[in-house]
Design a protein around this motif. Structure first.
Motif, PDB file in Angstrom:
ATOM      1  N   GLY A  72       0.821  -1.202   0.000  1.00  0.00           N
ATOM      2  CA  GLY A  72       0.000   0.000   0.000  1.00  0.00           C
ATOM      3  C   GLY A  72       0.854   1.251   0.000  1.00  0.00           C
ATOM      4  O   GLY A  72       2.069   1.189   0.226  1.00  0.00           O
ATOM      5  N   LEU A  73       0.198   2.371  -0.279  1.00  0.00           N
ATOM      6  CA  LEU A  73       0.886   3.665  -0.387  1.00  0.00           C
ATOM      7  C   LEU A  73       0.171   4.725   0.425  1.00  0.00           C
ATOM      8  O   LEU A  73      -1.060   4.733   0.509  1.00  0.00           O
ATOM      9  CB  LEU A  73       0.907   4.127  -1.852  1.00  0.00           C
ATOM     10  CG  LEU A  73       1.513   3.206  -2.881  1.00  0.00           C
ATOM     11  CD1 LEU A  73       1.233   3.736  -4.284  1.00  0.00           C
ATOM     12  CD2 LEU A  73       3.007   3.066  -2.647  1.00  0.00           C
ATOM     13  N   ILE A  74       0.961   5.631   0.975  1.00  0.00           N
ATOM     14  CA  ILE A  74       0.428   6.870   1.545  1.00  0.00           C
ATOM     15  C   ILE A  74       1.006   7.997   0.709  1.00  0.00           C
ATOM     16  O   ILE A  74       2.228   8.151   0.611  1.00  0.00           O
ATOM     17  CB  ILE A  74       0.808   7.049   3.028  1.00  0.00           C
ATOM     18  CG1 ILE A  74       0.202   5.929   3.878  1.00  0.00           C
ATOM     19  CG2 ILE A  74       0.339   8.426   3.523  1.00  0.00           C
ATOM     20  CD1 ILE A  74       0.571   5.993   5.350  1.00  0.00           C
ATOM     21  N   LEU A  75       0.118   8.738   0.077  1.00  0.00           N
ATOM     22  CA  LEU A  75       0.517   9.860  -0.769  1.00  0.00           C
ATOM     23  C   LEU A  75       0.111  11.156  -0.086  1.00  0.00           C
ATOM     24  O   LEU A  75      -1.057  11.339   0.254  1.00  0.00           O
ATOM     25  CB  LEU A  75      -0.170   9.758  -2.138  1.00  0.00           C
ATOM     26  CG  LEU A  75       0.059   8.454  -2.907  1.00  0.00           C
ATOM     27  CD1 LEU A  75      -0.766   8.450  -4.183  1.00  0.00           C
ATOM     28  CD2 LEU A  75       1.538   8.256  -3.202  1.00  0.00           C
ATOM     29  N   LEU A 100       1.628   0.086  -9.852  1.00  0.00           N
ATOM     30  CA  LEU A 100       0.552   0.660  -9.041  1.00  0.00           C
ATOM     31  C   LEU A 100      -0.729  -0.159  -8.987  1.00  0.00           C
ATOM     32  O   LEU A 100      -1.507  -0.015  -8.043  1.00  0.00           O
ATOM     33  CB  LEU A 100       0.227   2.071  -9.548  1.00  0.00           C
ATOM     34  CG  LEU A 100       1.347   3.096  -9.339  1.00  0.00           C
ATOM     35  CD1 LEU A 100       1.121   4.328 -10.204  1.00  0.00           C
ATOM     36  CD2 LEU A 100       1.454   3.467  -7.872  1.00  0.00           C
ATOM     37  N   SER A 101      -0.976  -1.002  -9.961  1.00  0.00           N
ATOM     38  CA  SER A 101      -2.226  -1.748 -10.002  1.00  0.00           C
ATOM     39  C   SER A 101      -2.378  -2.623  -8.758  1.00  0.00           C
ATOM     40  O   SER A 101      -1.466  -3.358  -8.386  1.00  0.00           O
ATOM     41  CB  SER A 101      -2.257  -2.627 -11.259  1.00  0.00           C
ATOM     42  OG  SER A 101      -3.488  -3.303 -11.347  1.00  0.00           O
ATOM     43  N   GLY A 102      -3.524  -2.506  -8.122  1.00  0.00           N
ATOM     44  CA  GLY A 102      -3.820  -3.299  -6.931  1.00  0.00           C
ATOM     45  C   GLY A 102      -3.288  -2.743  -5.630  1.00  0.00           C
ATOM     46  O   GLY A 102      -3.564  -3.294  -4.568  1.00  0.00           O
ATOM     47  N   LYS A 103      -2.551  -1.654  -5.674  1.00  0.00           N
ATOM     48  CA  LYS A 103      -2.018  -1.080  -4.433  1.00  0.00           C
ATOM     49  C   LYS A 103      -3.134  -0.362  -3.678  1.00  0.00           C
ATOM     50  O   LYS A 103      -3.877   0.440  -4.240  1.00  0.00           O
ATOM     51  CB  LYS A 103      -0.897  -0.062  -4.715  1.00  0.00           C
ATOM     52  CG  LYS A 103       0.284  -0.625  -5.460  1.00  0.00           C
ATOM     53  CD  LYS A 103       0.988  -1.724  -4.703  1.00  0.00           C
ATOM     54  CE  LYS A 103       2.130  -2.242  -5.558  1.00  0.00           C
ATOM     55  NZ  LYS A 103       2.680  -3.463  -5.077  1.00  0.00           N
ATOM     56  N   VAL A 104      -3.239  -0.648  -2.398  1.00  0.00           N
ATOM     57  CA  VAL A 104      -4.174   0.069  -1.543  1.00  0.00           C
ATOM     58  C   VAL A 104      -3.521   1.409  -1.213  1.00  0.00           C
ATOM     59  O   VAL A 104      -2.348   1.459  -0.835  1.00  0.00           O
ATOM     60  CB  VAL A 104      -4.491  -0.734  -0.269  1.00  0.00           C
ATOM     61  CG1 VAL A 104      -5.489   0.001   0.598  1.00  0.00           C
ATOM     62  CG2 VAL A 104      -5.010  -2.127  -0.634  1.00  0.00           C
ATOM     63  N   THR A 105      -4.279   2.480  -1.381  1.00  0.00           N
ATOM     64  CA  THR A 105      -3.688   3.811  -1.300  1.00  0.00           C
ATOM     65  C   THR A 105      -4.524   4.727  -0.422  1.00  0.00           C
ATOM     66  O   THR A 105      -5.755   4.664  -0.427  1.00  0.00           O
ATOM     67  CB  THR A 105      -3.583   4.413  -2.721  1.00  0.00           C
ATOM     68  OG1 THR A 105      -2.888   3.483  -3.554  1.00  0.00           O
ATOM     69  CG2 THR A 105      -2.829   5.721  -2.720  1.00  0.00           C
ATOM     70  N   GLY A 106      -3.835   5.589   0.309  1.00  0.00           N
ATOM     71  CA  GLY A 106      -4.485   6.624   1.103  1.00  0.00           C
ATOM     72  C   GLY A 106      -3.868   7.965   0.760  1.00  0.00           C
ATOM     73  O   GLY A 106      -2.698   8.043   0.389  1.00  0.00           O
ATOM     74  N   ALA A 107      -4.675   9.039   0.883  1.00  0.00           N
ATOM     75  CA  ALA A 107      -4.213  10.365   0.473  1.00  0.00           C
ATOM     76  C   ALA A 107      -4.434  11.404   1.571  1.00  0.00           C
ATOM     77  O   ALA A 107      -5.457  11.414   2.250  1.00  0.00           O
ATOM     78  CB  ALA A 107      -4.940  10.807  -0.796  1.00  0.00           C
ATOM     79  N   ILE A 108      -3.421  12.272   1.677  1.00  0.00           N
ATOM     80  CA  ILE A 108      -3.449  13.399   2.614  1.00  0.00           C
ATOM     81  C   ILE A 108      -3.056  14.641   1.831  1.00  0.00           C
ATOM     82  O   ILE A 108      -2.129  14.597   1.020  1.00  0.00           O
ATOM     83  CB  ILE A 108      -2.438  13.190   3.768  1.00  0.00           C
ATOM     84  CG1 ILE A 108      -2.737  11.908   4.536  1.00  0.00           C
ATOM     85  CG2 ILE A 108      -2.410  14.408   4.693  1.00  0.00           C
ATOM     86  CD1 ILE A 108      -1.645  11.504   5.525  1.00  0.00           C
TER      87      ILE A 108
END
Length: 182
Positions: A72-75, A100-108
């Motif tokens: 996963g990613l935090i952007l 990036l495909s399938g990565k769980v991502t959150g944004a701030i």
């Protein structure tokens, strides 16, 4: 154990976006996630030219490998003129579906003015386009110049709690959607 990679789209040496990223990753680590920061301030990344080969830029390989290996990613992005920073957008453009495909991502997002969702909505569009999965929770930190104390912590307990809940959701969702990584 899941692995989360975080990126901040600010090049400022004293960056509120970077402070927000560090707080989020600290919380994720406390929840048992392995974390890594890709500090775009220190990476030598070229402008994306829509090609796969960036000979002479080993940091492109580093960026791609770190994201490929993440669950996963935090952007985190400062909001500049109502949108995502060019620095973060360029880093994302250097990646492709295979990373990036399938990565769980959150944004701030971090803003000098009032909190809004412009940059966050743009990150949702970008990540959806490359088949990443953005969690519903998001955090916008407005008036950043007064939101953080001198140590880089959020001064408003309600905002700090919201950030913690955002990270909790990211970790739980990543564990559910990437079960082979547990």
């Amino acid at each position: 154990m899941i692995k989360l990679v975080g990126m901040s789209g600010s090049l400022r040496s004293q960056s509120y976006s970077f402070d927000a990223l560090k707080l989020a990753l600290k919380r994720a680590e406390a929840l048992g996630a392995e974390v890594e920061i890709l500090d775009l301030r220190t990476l030598n990344l070229p402008f994306c030219k829509g090609e796969d080969d960036y000979a002479g830029y080993p940091d492109v390989v580093k960026l791609r490998q770190a994201v490929r290996q993440a669950d996963g990613l935090i952007l985190v992005t400062p909001e500049y003129h109502g949108g995502v920073s060019g620095v973060l957008k360029n880093a994302l453009d250097l990646l492709s579906f295979e990373h990036l495909s399938g990565k769980v991502t959150g944004a701030i997002s971090v803003l000098g003015g009032q909190a809004n969702s412009n940059a966050l909505n743009q990150l949702r569009l970008i990540t959806r386009w490359v088949h990443a999965m953005m969690i519903p929770e998001q955090v916008a930190i407005g008036q950043a110049w007064q939101a953080f104390d001198a140590s880089g912590n959020l001064q408003d307990p309600k905002l700090a709690e919201r950030l913690d809940k955002f990270v909790d959701s990211l970790v739980i969702t990543t564990q559910k959607l990437r079960p082979s990584q547990n």
